[in-house]
Design a protein around this motif. Structure first.
Motif, PDB file in Angstrom:
ATOM      1  N   VAL A 113       0.809  -1.108   0.002  1.00 14.63           N
ATOM      2  CA  VAL A 113       0.078  -0.004   0.061  1.00 14.63           C
ATOM      3  C   VAL A 113       1.016   1.300  -0.034  1.00 14.63           C
ATOM      4  N   HIS A 114       0.656   2.214  -1.013  1.00 12.98           N
ATOM      5  CA  HIS A 114       1.351   3.566  -0.941  1.00 12.98           C
ATOM      6  C   HIS A 114       0.195   4.500  -0.525  1.00 12.98           C
ATOM      7  N   PHE A 115       0.884   5.642  -0.228  1.00 15.13           N
ATOM      8  CA  PHE A 115      -0.137   7.040  -0.236  1.00 15.13           C
ATOM      9  C   PHE A 115       0.445   7.748  -1.211  1.00 15.13           C
ATOM     10  N   ALA A 116      -0.641   8.319  -2.168  1.00 16.17           N
ATOM     11  CA  ALA A 116      -0.129   9.198  -3.290  1.00 16.17           C
ATOM     12  C   ALA A 116       0.171  10.673  -2.312  1.00 16.17           C
ATOM     13  N   GLU A 117      -0.485  10.697  -1.385  1.00 10.12           N
ATOM     14  CA  GLU A 117      -0.056  12.239  -0.726  1.00 10.12           C
ATOM     15  C   GLU A 117       0.400  11.615   0.902  1.00 10.12           C
ATOM     16  N   ASP A 118       0.381  12.781   1.841  1.00 16.03           N
ATOM     17  CA  ASP A 118       0.633  12.290   3.096  1.00 16.03           C
ATOM     18  C   ASP A 118      -0.225  11.110   3.744  1.00 16.03           C
ATOM     19  N   VAL A 119      -0.010  10.412   4.536  1.00 10.49           N
ATOM     20  CA  VAL A 119      -0.711   9.443   5.244  1.00 10.49           C
ATOM     21  C   VAL A 119      -1.858  10.302   5.983  1.00 10.49           C
ATOM     22  N   PRO A 120      -3.092   9.619   5.547  1.00  9.91           N
ATOM     23  CA  PRO A 120      -4.058  10.299   6.239  1.00  9.91           C
ATOM     24  C   PRO A 120      -3.995  10.031   7.948  1.00  9.91           C
ATOM     25  N   GLU A 121      -4.507  10.975   8.551  1.00 12.19           N
ATOM     26  CA  GLU A 121      -4.560  11.021  10.042  1.00 12.19           C
ATOM     27  C   GLU A 121      -4.897   9.875  10.666  1.00 12.19           C
ATOM     28  N   VAL A 122      -6.283   9.289  10.093  1.00  9.06           N
ATOM     29  CA  VAL A 122      -6.912   8.214  10.816  1.00  9.06           C
ATOM     30  C   VAL A 122      -5.978   7.106  10.668  1.00  9.06           C
ATOM     31  N   PHE A 123      -4.811   6.895  10.029  1.00  5.55           N
ATOM     32  CA  PHE A 123      -4.200   5.744   9.895  1.00  5.55           C
ATOM     33  C   PHE A 123      -2.770   5.921  10.761  1.00  5.55           C
ATOM     34  N   ARG A 124      -2.368   6.923  11.294  1.00  6.41           N
ATOM     35  CA  ARG A 124      -1.056   7.077  11.956  1.00  6.41           C
ATOM     36  C   ARG A 124      -0.996   6.274  13.244  1.00  6.41           C
ATOM     37  N   ALA A 125      -2.114   6.477  14.028  1.00  4.37           N
ATOM     38  CA  ALA A 125      -2.080   5.693  15.247  1.00  4.37           C
ATOM     39  C   ALA A 125      -2.028   4.126  14.967  1.00  4.37           C
ATOM     40  N   SER A 126      -2.795   3.793  14.081  1.00  9.63           N
ATOM     41  CA  SER A 126      -2.841   2.487  13.660  1.00  9.63           C
ATOM     42  C   SER A 126      -1.577   1.902  13.284  1.00  9.63           C
ATOM     43  N   LEU A 127      -0.885   2.784  12.419  1.00  5.16           N
ATOM     44  CA  LEU A 127       0.544   2.269  12.096  1.00  5.16           C
ATOM     45  C   LEU A 127       1.423   1.964  13.037  1.00  5.16           C
ATOM     46  N   ILE A 150     -23.841 -13.851  -3.961  1.00  6.57           N
ATOM     47  CA  ILE A 150     -24.592 -13.479  -2.750  1.00  6.57           C
ATOM     48  C   ILE A 150     -24.636 -11.934  -2.536  1.00  6.57           C
ATOM     49  N   ARG A 151     -25.586 -11.513  -1.767  1.00  5.20           N
ATOM     50  CA  ARG A 151     -25.302 -10.230  -1.245  1.00  5.20           C
ATOM     51  C   ARG A 151     -25.134 -10.235   0.337  1.00  5.20           C
ATOM     52  N   VAL A 152     -24.190  -9.385   0.523  1.00  8.58           N
ATOM     53  CA  VAL A 152     -23.715  -9.396   2.162  1.00  8.58           C
ATOM     54  C   VAL A 152     -23.908  -7.715   2.892  1.00  8.58           C
ATOM     55  N   LYS A 153     -24.139  -7.856   4.055  1.00  7.48           N
ATOM     56  CA  LYS A 153     -24.361  -6.334   4.590  1.00  7.48           C
ATOM     57  C   LYS A 153     -23.054  -6.043   5.550  1.00  7.48           C
ATOM     58  N   LEU A 154     -22.406  -5.203   5.325  1.00  7.37           N
ATOM     59  CA  LEU A 154     -21.129  -4.677   6.307  1.00  7.37           C
ATOM     60  C   LEU A 154     -21.789  -4.380   7.736  1.00  7.37           C
ATOM     61  N   VAL A 155     -21.134  -5.209   8.653  1.00  8.79           N
ATOM     62  CA  VAL A 155     -21.448  -5.201  10.075  1.00  8.79           C
ATOM     63  C   VAL A 155     -20.318  -4.628  10.785  1.00  8.79           C
ATOM     64  N   GLU A 156     -19.277  -4.479  10.255  1.00  6.53           N
ATOM     65  CA  GLU A 156     -18.007  -4.217  10.977  1.00  6.53           C
ATOM     66  C   GLU A 156     -16.718  -3.691  10.197  1.00  6.53           C
ATOM     67  N   ALA A 157     -16.551  -2.571  10.347  1.00  2.81           N
ATOM     68  CA  ALA A 157     -15.068  -2.060   9.584  1.00  2.81           C
ATOM     69  C   ALA A 157     -14.347  -1.229  10.672  1.00  2.81           C
ATOM     70  N   ASP A 158     -13.514  -1.893  11.450  1.00  2.00           N
ATOM     71  CA  ASP A 158     -12.750  -1.114  12.377  1.00  2.00           C
ATOM     72  C   ASP A 158     -11.315  -0.948  12.175  1.00  2.00           C
ATOM     73  N   ILE A 159     -10.893   0.086  11.899  1.00  2.81           N
ATOM     74  CA  ILE A 159      -9.474   0.432  11.475  1.00  2.81           C
ATOM     75  C   ILE A 159      -8.522  -0.036  12.428  1.00  2.81           C
ATOM     76  N   ALA A 160      -8.723   0.275  13.961  1.00  5.90           N
ATOM     77  CA  ALA A 160      -8.002   0.089  14.848  1.00  5.90           C
ATOM     78  C   ALA A 160      -7.698  -1.318  14.991  1.00  5.90           C
ATOM     79  N   LYS A 161      -8.814  -2.157  14.736  1.00  7.50           N
ATOM     80  CA  LYS A 161      -8.601  -3.860  14.815  1.00  7.50           C
ATOM     81  C   LYS A 161      -8.419  -4.105  13.410  1.00  7.50           C
ATOM     82  N   ARG A 162      -8.441  -3.537  12.687  1.00  6.35           N
ATOM     83  CA  ARG A 162      -7.996  -4.126  11.199  1.00  6.35           C
ATOM     84  C   ARG A 162      -8.942  -5.004  10.872  1.00  6.35           C
ATOM     85  N   THR A 163     -10.013  -5.014  10.970  1.00  5.13           N
ATOM     86  CA  THR A 163     -11.192  -6.067  10.651  1.00  5.13           C
ATOM     87  C   THR A 163     -12.256  -5.645   9.920  1.00  5.13           C
ATOM     88  N   VAL A 164     -12.810  -6.195   8.786  1.00  7.70           N
ATOM     89  CA  VAL A 164     -13.784  -6.035   8.235  1.00  7.70           C
ATOM     90  C   VAL A 164     -14.799  -7.455   8.285  1.00  7.70           C
TER      91      VAL A 164
END
Length: 478
Positions: A6-20, A458-472
């Motif tokens: 994964v590369h960021f075209a610009e600076d790393v978004p703040e939402v990812f800094r703590a997780s990194l 099939i069709r699925v519904k998104l029930v979790e997307a946690d950046i800190a836990k890195r889970t979908v």
């Protein structure tokens, strides 16, 4: 074979800094180099052990991403009769690092360079890896010079590996070289790179080998937010990779004949993996004709097509189980790399991968008919374990970063329904499995109230997307 990075075209978004930072703490990713290592690197940079052979007459160039400074390889190809001579210069780390010195000991702890969107964690101090040992076009460098003869069909017919002084003429990048080749402005050596690379790709297909052109994932930020795009490899990247593969196979041949070395090995994949990949292909709307081999199927994929890029990423499962085997006095019982359909060794990235320093020393000695250095013999049994651990950490690092980004992609879409296909079902609980989305290059856990229909849309519904836990996670849509 790497995971997609994964590369960021610009600076790393703040939402990812703590997780990194969390990822680095969890995996104990090294931080700065200790003072004694830096001091040793500064001294070594000024006092390399230089060889007598001078091949600065060869007009080498390097081809890398534009921001790369740790340049392991420089290339020069010439036509010889109806065949070719490939000159491949590899950075000579052993000219700067002595067994047991602080740089060596720290490199053994690190194992390999680690990559993240915001920084690199190098194997060797930048004073060496991005300076004195790197094949930059700013002066003469010590190198391991591979000279490989190749016939008109692309088959290697002879090899030598020796220490030499070399000088790169230019630091080129893939996009620039591709542009020059397409316009007919490239040097003769680079035109021959295309010829030899294309021949080697054909040889690879004929023997059933697989070399994944893994696309990079790039997080693109803009005023409208951010999203994920795939950057497909350029053709010249594949041709350049073929020269590295050619060298690795030549190295393995030297080692097998000399009955001493360290090979990169991979067992054959199980039928269950093919079935899983067939389901993934179906999820992405890609036809996998009956009777088509892994190699034929993968060679037919186009990395510029988003669904194909996702399929190539999924195909990395074929390379699980890769490892290293050291041997002396005989040959391994299972020496082959299943993806290559040949014996193979890592020898072309010593600035970024520890094992290449050992294999380089072995090949220089075998090529010259001299004894392999004692320090290599005494420590080579430790290297497979060191590299296996380094590979585990590197793969976990990249997987964690990819998972973090994937979670971020859909974090604001909880409750949204997506189309996908079930690509895996838990044998112990068939209501649980994995879904591959058809419109977004994401896989995630999925649960249902009934057994999941493996391989079915099939069709699925998104029930979790946690950046800190890195889970979908998803549920079957009603």
């Amino acid at each position: 074979m790497p995971l997609q990075r994964v590369h960021f075209a610009e600076d790393v978004p703040e939402v990812f800094r703590a997780s990194l930072q969390d990822i680095r703490r969890e995996l104990e990713v090294p931080t700065e180099f200790p003072d004694d290592v830096v001091a040793a690197a500064l001294h070594a940079a000024k006092n390399p052990r230089l060889p007598e052979l001078d091949r600065t007459d060869l007009e080498f160039v390097t081809i890398d991403p534009p921001d790369s400074m740790d340049l392991d390889q420089a290339l020069h190809i010439e036509r010889t009769g109806d065949g070719y001579t490939v000159h491949y210069a590899i950075a000579d780390v052993a000219a700067f690092v002595q067994p047991g010195d602080p740089i060596d000991l720290e490199a053994r702890r690190r194992g390999e360079t680690l990559y993240a969107p915001d920084k690199r964690t190098p194997l060797h101090p930048p004073e060496l890896s991005e300076g004195a040992a790197s094949l930059l076009p700013d002066g003469v460098r010590p190198a391991l010079l591979w000279t490989i003869t190749v016939d008109a069909t692309g088959e290697g017919t002879g090899v030598t590996c020796e220490r030499a002084l070399v000088m790169s003429r230019a630091k080129l990048n893939y996009a620039g070289v591709q542009k020059d080749l397409d316009a007919g402005n490239a040097s003769e050596s680079l035109q021959l790179l295309r010829e030899v690379g294309t021949l080697r790709e054909q040889r690879e297909l004929e023997r059933g080998g697989v070399n994944l052109p893994i696309p990079d994932q790039e997080v693109v930020t803009s005023n409208h937010g951010w999203g994920l795009e795939f950057r497909a490899p350029l053709p010249v990247e594949g041709w350049n990779a073929q020269i590295s593969l050619l060298t690795g196979m030549a190295a393995a041949e030297l080692m097998m004949k000399g009955k001493i070395g360290i090979l990169r090995t991979l067992p054959e994949s199980h039928d269950s993996l093919r079935h899983k990949l067939e389901h993934t292909a179906k999820a992405l709307g890609i036809t996998w004709p009956d009777g088509t081999s892994y190699a034929q199927f993968i060679h037919g994929l186009q990395p510029k097509v988003p669904a194909h890029a996702a399929m190539l990423a999924a195909c990395t499962v074929l390379f699980r189980g890769a490892g290293y085997v050291a041997f002396a006095g005989g040959v391994p019982e299972r020496p082959q790399h299943a993806a290559m359909k040949a014996e193979y060794a890592h020898v072309t990235a010593p600035l970024r991968r520890l094992v290449d320093r050992w294999t380089g020393e072995i090949c220089v000695a075998l090529s010259a008919g001299t004894e392999v250095p004692a320090w290599v013999r005494e420590s080579m049994d430790e290297i497979p374990k060191t590299m296996d651990e380094a590979d585990r950490r590197a793969n976990a690092y990249e997987r964690s970063i990819v998972s973090m980004v994937e979670a971020g992609l859909v974090a604001d879409r909880i409750g949204t329904e997506f189309e996908g296909v079930i690509t895996d079902v838990d044998e112990r609980d068939t209501t649980r499995g994995v879904v591959a989305l058809s419109t977004v290059a994401i896989e995630g856990r999925v649960t249902g109230s009934v057994p999941l229909p493996l391989g079915q849309a099939i069709r699925v519904k998104l029930v979790e997307a946690d950046i800190a836990k890195r889970t979908v996670a998803f549920e079957l849509a009603p």
